[in-house]
Design a protein around this motif. Structure first.
Motif, PDB file in Angstrom:
ATOM      1  N   THR A   1       0.835  -1.192   0.000  1.00  0.00           N
ATOM      2  CA  THR A   1       0.000   0.000   0.000  1.00  0.00           C
ATOM      3  C   THR A   1       0.879   1.255   0.000  1.00  0.00           C
ATOM      4  OG1 THR A   1      -1.514  -1.236   1.386  1.00  0.00           O
ATOM      5  CG2 THR A   1      -1.900   1.147   1.227  1.00  0.00           C
ATOM      6  N   VAL A   2       0.499   2.254  -0.812  1.00  0.00           N
ATOM      7  CA  VAL A   2       1.207   3.541  -0.804  1.00  0.00           C
ATOM      8  C   VAL A   2       0.739   4.320   0.410  1.00  0.00           C
ATOM      9  CG1 VAL A   2       1.574   5.719  -2.010  1.00  0.00           C
ATOM     10  CG2 VAL A   2       1.443   3.559  -3.307  1.00  0.00           C
ATOM     11  N   ILE A   3       1.651   4.625   1.344  1.00  0.00           N
ATOM     12  CA  ILE A   3       1.192   5.328   2.542  1.00  0.00           C
ATOM     13  C   ILE A   3       1.532   6.814   2.508  1.00  0.00           C
ATOM     14  CG2 ILE A   3       1.088   3.295   4.044  1.00  0.00           C
ATOM     15  CD1 ILE A   3       3.847   3.892   5.001  1.00  0.00           C
ATOM     16  N   ARG A   4       2.341   7.216   1.549  1.00  0.00           N
ATOM     17  CA  ARG A   4       2.707   8.630   1.523  1.00  0.00           C
ATOM     18  C   ARG A   4       3.214   9.012   0.137  1.00  0.00           C
ATOM     19  NH1 ARG A   4       4.686  11.700   6.175  1.00  0.00           N
ATOM     20  NH2 ARG A   4       5.960  13.430   5.421  1.00  0.00           N
ATOM     21  N   ILE A   5       2.849  10.175  -0.333  1.00  0.00           N
ATOM     22  CA  ILE A   5       3.322  10.662  -1.636  1.00  0.00           C
ATOM     23  C   ILE A   5       3.930  12.046  -1.435  1.00  0.00           C
ATOM     24  CG2 ILE A   5       2.659  11.359  -3.974  1.00  0.00           C
ATOM     25  CD1 ILE A   5       0.360   9.355  -3.791  1.00  0.00           C
ATOM     26  N   GLU A   6       5.167  12.234  -1.924  1.00  0.00           N
ATOM     27  CA  GLU A   6       5.796  13.550  -1.805  1.00  0.00           C
ATOM     28  C   GLU A   6       6.340  13.992  -3.151  1.00  0.00           C
ATOM     29  OE1 GLU A   6       7.845  14.363   2.365  1.00  0.00           O
ATOM     30  OE2 GLU A   6       8.059  12.277   1.747  1.00  0.00           O
ATOM     31  N   HIS A   7       6.157  15.278  -3.448  1.00  0.00           N
ATOM     32  CA  HIS A   7       6.604  15.813  -4.735  1.00  0.00           C
ATOM     33  C   HIS A   7       7.887  16.628  -4.551  1.00  0.00           C
ATOM     34  CE1 HIS A   7       2.893  14.919  -7.045  1.00  0.00           C
ATOM     35  NE2 HIS A   7       2.383  14.882  -5.810  1.00  0.00           N
ATOM     36  N   TYR A   8       8.857  16.384  -5.428  1.00  0.00           N
ATOM     37  CA  TYR A   8      10.087  17.201  -5.454  1.00  0.00           C
ATOM     38  C   TYR A   8      10.317  17.619  -6.872  1.00  0.00           C
ATOM     39  CZ  TYR A   8      11.004  14.652  -1.152  1.00  0.00           C
ATOM     40  OH  TYR A   8      10.919  14.113   0.073  1.00  0.00           O
ATOM     41  N   GLY A   9       9.792  18.730  -7.244  1.00  0.00           N
ATOM     42  CA  GLY A   9      10.018  19.214  -8.611  1.00  0.00           C
ATOM     43  C   GLY A   9       9.590  18.187  -9.645  1.00  0.00           C
ATOM     44  N   ASP A  10      10.568  17.667 -10.373  1.00  0.00           N
ATOM     45  CA  ASP A  10      10.242  16.775 -11.484  1.00  0.00           C
ATOM     46  C   ASP A  10      10.168  15.306 -11.087  1.00  0.00           C
ATOM     47  OD1 ASP A  10      12.846  16.447 -10.947  1.00  0.00           O
ATOM     48  OD2 ASP A  10      13.547  16.581 -13.027  1.00  0.00           O
TER      49      ASP A  10
ATOM     50  N   LEU B   1       7.337   7.837  -3.442  1.00  0.00           N
ATOM     51  CA  LEU B   1       6.259   7.070  -2.829  1.00  0.00           C
ATOM     52  C   LEU B   1       6.841   6.278  -1.685  1.00  0.00           C
ATOM     53  CD1 LEU B   1       4.683   5.420  -6.015  1.00  0.00           C
ATOM     54  CD2 LEU B   1       4.140   7.649  -5.006  1.00  0.00           C
ATOM     55  N   GLN B   2       6.144   6.309  -0.545  1.00  0.00           N
ATOM     56  CA  GLN B   2       6.581   5.459   0.551  1.00  0.00           C
ATOM     57  C   GLN B   2       5.571   4.323   0.654  1.00  0.00           C
ATOM     58  OE1 GLN B   2       7.729   7.762   4.007  1.00  0.00           O
ATOM     59  NE2 GLN B   2       7.507   5.886   5.232  1.00  0.00           N
ATOM     60  N   THR B   3       6.095   3.085   0.600  1.00  0.00           N
ATOM     61  CA  THR B   3       5.176   1.942   0.632  1.00  0.00           C
ATOM     62  C   THR B   3       5.230   1.258   1.988  1.00  0.00           C
ATOM     63  OG1 THR B   3       6.866   0.449  -0.216  1.00  0.00           O
ATOM     64  CG2 THR B   3       5.496   1.571  -1.840  1.00  0.00           C
ATOM     65  N   GLY B   4       4.177   0.555   2.324  1.00  0.00           N
ATOM     66  CA  GLY B   4       4.076  -0.081   3.637  1.00  0.00           C
ATOM     67  C   GLY B   4       4.516  -1.536   3.627  1.00  0.00           C
ATOM     68  N   ASP B   5       3.986  -2.325   4.534  1.00  0.00           N
ATOM     69  CA  ASP B   5       4.387  -3.728   4.683  1.00  0.00           C
ATOM     70  C   ASP B   5       4.199  -4.489   3.371  1.00  0.00           C
ATOM     71  OD1 ASP B   5       5.080  -3.356   7.261  1.00  0.00           O
ATOM     72  OD2 ASP B   5       3.055  -3.795   8.058  1.00  0.00           O
ATOM     73  N   PRO B   6       4.891  -5.589   3.155  1.00  0.00           N
ATOM     74  CA  PRO B   6       5.720  -6.308   4.139  1.00  0.00           C
ATOM     75  C   PRO B   6       7.126  -5.735   4.296  1.00  0.00           C
ATOM     76  CG  PRO B   6       5.670  -7.496   2.068  1.00  0.00           C
ATOM     77  CD  PRO B   6       4.763  -6.313   1.894  1.00  0.00           C
ATOM     78  N   LEU B   7       7.635  -4.899   3.299  1.00  0.00           N
ATOM     79  CA  LEU B   7       8.976  -4.326   3.418  1.00  0.00           C
ATOM     80  C   LEU B   7       8.898  -2.844   3.045  1.00  0.00           C
ATOM     81  CD1 LEU B   7      12.004  -4.995   3.879  1.00  0.00           C
ATOM     82  CD2 LEU B   7      12.190  -5.315   1.410  1.00  0.00           C
TER      83      LEU B   7
END
Lengths: 360, 252, 270
Positions: free
Chosen positions: A305-314, A318-324
C-alpha cells in the motif's frame, strides 16, 4: 534521540558563520551532546571542510560562536579566540595527515610530547594505544609503509591519546577501498562508542552517516538543509539533493545462496556467494511501480500500500508499507497515468541485479 | 708556450676577449686595443677622442686595469695592440717575454701624493700618520705599481704603515678614500687631480717621493700593428704631451 | 627487412647525435677551464704553497666568512622565507624581487651599496660608528656581511619553495594535537622541508665561499683579516701565478667535494 535542550553544558554547541568572499557563506548551527555522534553529510564544496577548520581552530569565525563543555572557543563578538593547540579538539583528518618523517609511535605520542608529557611516559602511553589498536608491531615503521586501514587507526590513536573534549572525524573512510571500508566502519563504530565526549563525523557518504551517526545534519551550499535521525532523513528527505543522496533504501538481513531474508520478506540477489549478515541497498529509482502484477524477469515482486506521496520538482517519492517498507521514485506523469493516490495498492518489482549487497 | 697560452687565455678577462673579437686584421683602420694603467683613465679617454678625430679610420678601445693585471693578460696571449704601463717593471716582464715589438718609450712621469677625504677629517699631515693605529689606511696591493711605489715612499720616510686594506688598483683605493671609508692612501698626484676636489692631496716631500716612469710600447703580436704605431706616435706627439700635462703628468 | 628493423632499433636506442654533441660542448664549458688550471698547477711546489701564510690565512678567513654567512642566512633567511610563503601582504612580490636582486646584481654593485649603507660614512654605518665605534668595512665582519648579501637569496628561495610545496594540513594537524607555533616549526615544518633547507644551506655556503666582488669592494683586501681565498687568488694572479693556481685548486677541491657529498645526501629538492 537528541533532546531539544540547546543550553546543555557538556557537549558541543556551535553557530558557525564564515564568509569566503561574496560567493560563499557558511552559516551552520550544531549541537552535539556528550556520547552522541552527529554526522555532517553533504556534497563536495558544501562547506564541510570549512566546518572542520572552524571547529578545530584552524580558521576563525566571522560571526557566531563555538562552545565546548561550557568553554567558549571562538566568539568574534566578544573577541574570544582559543588557538587550535588549546582547544582540546581531536581531529582525524581526511587522508589522515600522519607526519611522514616520524615513526608510527612518534606520530601517536606527538600530542603528548607537545603538551610536555615526559618522554618516557608519552612513549609508554603511545605503545599502549598501539597495542589497543593492534599495531604495536608497527611502532617503528614510517606512515608510508602502512595500509590505509592501519593509517586510519594510527590517526585515531594519535587524536584520542590527548583525551580531547570533542572528536572530529573528517571523511575517515574516504581514503579506503570498498572492502576495507566495510571492515573499518565496524572498528570505527567500536572506537566511537568508547569515546565518551561528543563525536562529529564529516562525510559525503550516506551509508557512513546512516550507520555511524545518531543524528544527521545535511549541509548544502553552506547551510543546513535538514536535521534528523537517519530514519527521518532516509524516509522523509526534504530537498531533491537529500532525496538523491540519502534516499537509498537500506535493508538489513541474512544472506544465503542468492537470497536475503529480512524479518518479513525474501529478496533475490545476484550475488550467490555472499552469506551471513548483510546490508542490501536499493535505489528508489530502481523500484518499479505498477498497478498490475508484472510479468517478465523481475524476481522480486510483491503487493504493498502507498502510505505517503511527496513531490520534489520533477519527481515523486512514494513510501510503501508492509511487508517491506521502501521508498520509490517515479515521475509525476507516471503518477497520474497510474492514478496512484495515498492508500492505493500497487505492485512493486525489483531486479535482483539492482540490489547491491555488502557484508555488514 | 703557445699551447699553454691557448689554455690560460681562458683565465684572462672575458670582456677583453669579447672586445678583441672585432679586431680587424686588414691594413688600414680598424680597432686598436690599448691596455692602459688605471692612473691613465681620464688622460687616455681624452687621448682616444683626440686621436680618433685626427685618425677617424681607427677605433681605439681602452682596456683599463692595474698594470700587473694588464701584464698578465698580455703574457697569457690576449690580442692587445698597445701597452701603457704605470711602471717599468711590468713592461720589462713583457719585454723579457719577447712580446714587445721595437722600442719602448717613456711618455709620462708621475709622482706620489697622499689622498685624504675632502676636508681631511682625520687631520693627516704626512707619511708618519700612516703608522697611526686608529686611522684607516689603504695602499695598493704589492706588485701593483702604486703599491710598490707607495711602500717605497714609506720606506724612504722610515714609516711602517698600519695598513687596513690592500686594494687591487689605484682607482679602487681612490674610490674608498673619496667615500670617506679610508682616512688616507698613497696614490698618484694625477689621481688626486682627477677627482676634482673629491679628495684632497697632502704632498709627499721630494726627498721621500719616487718618480714613476710610464712606458708605452707596440706589442709584437699586435693584431693591428699600423693602428698601434699610429696611436703610440700620437701619444708622443706635442698634442699627446699637452693632454698628459693637462692631467697633471710630468713629461720626460 | 630484418636488417632494416635492427638498424632502426639501434638508431632509436641511441640519443640524438646533435643533442650529445651539444651536451658535450656544454660540459666542456665547465671542464676546459679546470683542465687549464690543472695544466698550470705547480705540483712540485704545491706543498710549500699550500702551507704558506697567505694560503692558510685566506683559508681561515674563507671558512669563517662562508660558515658565518650560512649561519646568518639560516637565522634570518628561514623566517624571511616563511613570511614570503605563508603571510599574504601587499607588496609581497616586491619583497620577493628585493630578495633575489643580489642574484642578478653584479657583486661589485652590491659591495658599493653595502659601503654606502654600512660604511663609516654610510646611511646606517655612520650612526653605528658614532654610537659604538664599530667599523664594518675592512673587518672580518664586513667579509661575512658581503658574503651574506650575495648568498642569502639562495637560502630564501629554496626554503620558500619547500614551504610552498608543504601541505599546510600537516601544520594544522600538529596544532590540533596541542603543538604551539614553535613546536610546529621545529617538529613538523623544518623536518618536513629538510631537503630544501639542506640544499639551500649548501648553495648558500658555496656562493659565500666563492664570493669576490662585493667583498673586495666593501671589506677591502688584507691578509689575515679580510683576504678570502678568491681575493688571494685575484691578488696572486698579478704577482705569483703559481700561488694563484694552487689557491684556485684548493677552492675547486673543497667546493667539488662538499657539493658531491651533499648531492648524494640531500639534493633531492633541486
Amino acid at each position: 534521540m537528541v533532546g531539544g535542550d540547546m543550553s546543555r553544558s557538556t557537549g558541543l554547541d556551535a553557530h558557525l558563520v564564515v564568509s569566503r568572499g561574496e560567493a560563499f557563506t557558511l552559516d551552520v548551527s550544531l549541537s552535539i551532546p556528550a556520547g552522541h555522534t552527529v554526522a555532517l553529510l553533504g556534497p563536495n564544496g558544501a562547506g564541510k571542510s570549512t566546518v572542520v577548520a572552524a571547529i578545530s581552530g584552524l580558521l576563525p569565525l566571522d560571526d557566531g560562536q563555538i562552545t565546548l563543555n561550557g568553554r567558549t572557543l571562538d566568539n568574534p563578538a566578544d573577541g574570544v579566540l582559543i588557538p587550535a593547540e588549546d582547544r582540546g579538539v581531536g581531529v582525524v583528518f581526511q587522508d589522515y595527515v600522519l607526519f611522514p618523517h616520524l615513526t608510527v609511535v612518534e606520530n601517536v605520542e606527538f600530542g603528548l610530547r607537545s603538551r610536555k608529557t615526559p618522554r618516557r611516559e608519552a612513549r609508554e602511553l603511545a605503545i599502549r594505544w598501539l597495542d589497543r589498536i593492534g599495531l604495536d608491531d608497527l611502532a617503528d615503521r614510517k606512515p608510508g609503509d602502512l595500509s590505509g586501514g592501519q593509517a586510519q587507526r594510527v590517526a585515531l590513536a594519535r587524536a584520542l591519546i590527548t583525551e580531547p573534549d570533542l572528536l572530529l572525524l573528517d571523511e575517515p573512510l574516504a581514503a579506503l577501498d570498498a572492502t576495507t571500508r566495510v571492515d573499518l566502519r565496524r572498528t570505527l563504530a567500536d572506537h566511537l562508542g568508547q569515546f565518551a565526549g561528543p563525536r562529529m563525523l564529516i562525510t559525503h557518504d550516506p551509508t557512513e552517516a546512516f550507520l555511524l551517526a545518531d543524528e544527521i545534519h545535511v549541509i548544502e551550499d553552506g547551510v543546513i538543509t535538514q536535521v534528523g535521525t537517519p530514519d527521518d532523513i532516509r524516509l522523509r528527505p526534504r530537498t531533491p539533493y537529500i532525496a538523491d543522496l540519502a534516499g537509498s533504501n537500506l535493508v538489513l538481513g541474512t544472506a544465503s545462496s542468492g537470497t536475503v531474508t529480512t524479518g518479513t520478506q525474501q529478496l533475490h540477489i545476484a550475488d550467490t556467494q555472499i552469506s551471513g549478515p548483510v546490508l542490501a541497498a536499493i535505489h528508489p529509482r530502481a523500484i518499479i511501480i505498477d498497478r498490475h502484477q508484472p510479468d517478465g524477469s523481475p524476481r522480486n515482486t510483491w503487493e504493498a500500500t502507498v502510505i505517503r506521496i511527496e513531490h520534489y520538482g520533477d519527481r515523486v517519492r512514494l513510501q510503501t508499507g508492509d511487508p517491506l517498507p521502501l521508498t520509490a521514485e517515479i515521475t509525476p506523469d507516471a503518477l497520474s497515468d497510474l492514478q496512484i493516490v495515498e492508500g492505493s495498492v500497487v505492485w512493486i518489482s525489483i531486479k535482483a541485479t539492482e540490489i547491491s549487497v555488502q557484508k555488514d | 708556450m703557445k699551447r699553454h697560452r691557448a689554455i690560460t687565455i681562458g683565465l684572462a678577462t672575458g670582456a677583453l676577449l669579447i672586445s678583441a673579437c672585432g679586431t680587424a686584421g686588414d691594413g688600414a683602420g680598424g680597432e686598436v686595443l690599448v691596455s692602459a694603467a688605471s692612473s691613465l683613465t681620464e688622460a687616455f679617454a681624452e687621448m682616444e677622442a683626440a686621436f680618433e678625430t685626427v685618425n677617424p679610420e681607427f677605433d681605439v678601445v681602452l682596456n683599463i686595469g692595474g698594470s700587473s693585471a694588464l701584464r698578465e693578460q698580455i703574457l697569457a696571449g690576449a690580442p692587445v695592440d698597445v701597452f701603457a704601463s704605470a711602471n717599468t717593471s711590468n713592461m720589462d716582464l713583457v719585454v723579457d717575454a719577447g712580446d714587445v715589438d721595437g722600442e719602448l718609450a717613456i711618455f709620462a712621469r708621475n709622482r706620489l701624493e697622499i689622498a685624504v677625504p675632502s676636508g681631511n677629517p682625520a687631520g693627516v699631515t704626512g707619511l708618519t700618520d700612516f703608522a697611526r693605529d686608529e686611522l684607516l689606511i689603504g695602499l695598493c696591493a704589492e706588485d701593483v705599481p702604486c703599491g710598490d711605489y707607495g711602500r717605497q715612499v714609506l720606506q724612504n720616510a722610515g714609516v711602517t704603515p698600519n695598513v687596513d686594506t690592500e686594494e687591487p688598483n689605484v682607482r679602487a683605493l681612490l674610490t674608498k678614500v673619496e667615500a670617506g671609508e679610508l682616512d688616507a692612501g698613497i696614490v698618484y698626484a694625477t689621481d688626486v687631480a682627477s677627482t676634482d676636489g673629491g679628495v684632497d692631496g697632502v704632498a709627499v716631500p721630494d726627498d721621500d717621493n719616487v718618480h714613476a716612469d710610464y712606458p708605452i710600447a707596440v706589442l709584437a703580436d699586435a693584431p693591428n700593428a699600423d693602428g698601434a704605431e699610429a696611436f703610440v706616435a700620437f701619444v708622443l706627439s706635442d698634442e699627446g704631451r699637452s693632454i698628459l700635462a693637462d692631467h697633471g703628468f710630468g713629461l720626460p | 627487412m630484418t636488417k632494416q628493423a635492427t638498424s632502426r632499433d639501434r638508431r632509436k636506442r641511441r640519443p640524438p647525435v646533435v643533442l650529445v654533441v651539444l651536451a658535450a660542448l656544454g660540459l666542456s664549458v665547465f671542464v676546459v677551464p679546470l683542465l687549464g688550471l690543472l695544466a698550470r698547477t705547480p705540483w712540485r711546489d704545491l706543498p710549500t704553497v699550500l702551507t704558506s701564510d697567505v694560503v692558510l690565512d685566506a683559508l681561515r678567513i674563507s671558512v669563517i666568512a662562508s660558515l658565518g654567512a650560512t649561519a646568518i642566512s639560516a637565522i634570518l633567511g628561514v623566517p624571511l622565507a616563511w613570511v614570503l610563503a605563508r603571510v599574504e601582504f601587499r607588496g609581497r612580490s616586491i619583497v620577493r624581487g628585493l630578495v633575489v636582486l643580489p642574484l642578478v646584481l653584479p657583486p661589485v654593485v652590491g659591495g658599493a651599496a653595502l659601503l654606502f649603507a654600512l660604511g663609516r660614512r654610510g646611511l646606517i654605518g655612520e650612526p653605528l660608528n658614532q654610537m659604538t665605534g664599530l667599523v664594518l668595512p675592512f673587518s672580518t665582519w664586513g667579509v661575512v656581511i658581503a658574503a651574506t648579501f650575495v648568498a642569502m637569496p639562495f637560502l630564501v628561495i629554496t626554503v620558500e619553495g619547500g614551504l610552498r610545496n608543504l601541505d599546510p594540513r600537516y601544520e594544522g594537524a600538529a596544532a590540533t594535537l596541542g603543538a604551539g607555533r614553535w613546536t610546529v616549526l621545529w617538529r613538523v615544518t623544518l623536518p618536513m622541508i629538510g631537503s630544501s633547507l639542506a640544499a639551500g644551506l649548501a648553495l648558500t655556503w658555496a656562493r659565500a665561499l666563492g664570493e669576490f666582488g662585493a667583498t673586495i669592494t666593501f671589506a677591502g683586501n688584507l691578509q689575515g683579516r679580510t683576504q678570502t681565498l678568491p681575493l688571494a687568488v685575484f691578488v696572486a694572479m698579478e704577482s705569483d701565478r703559481g700561488a694563484a693556481v694552487a689557491l684556485s685548486l684548493i677552492m675547486v677541491v673543497i667546493s667539488l667535494t662538499v657539493l658531491i657529498v651533499l648531492r648524494h645526501r640531500w639534493w633531492g629538492a633541486i
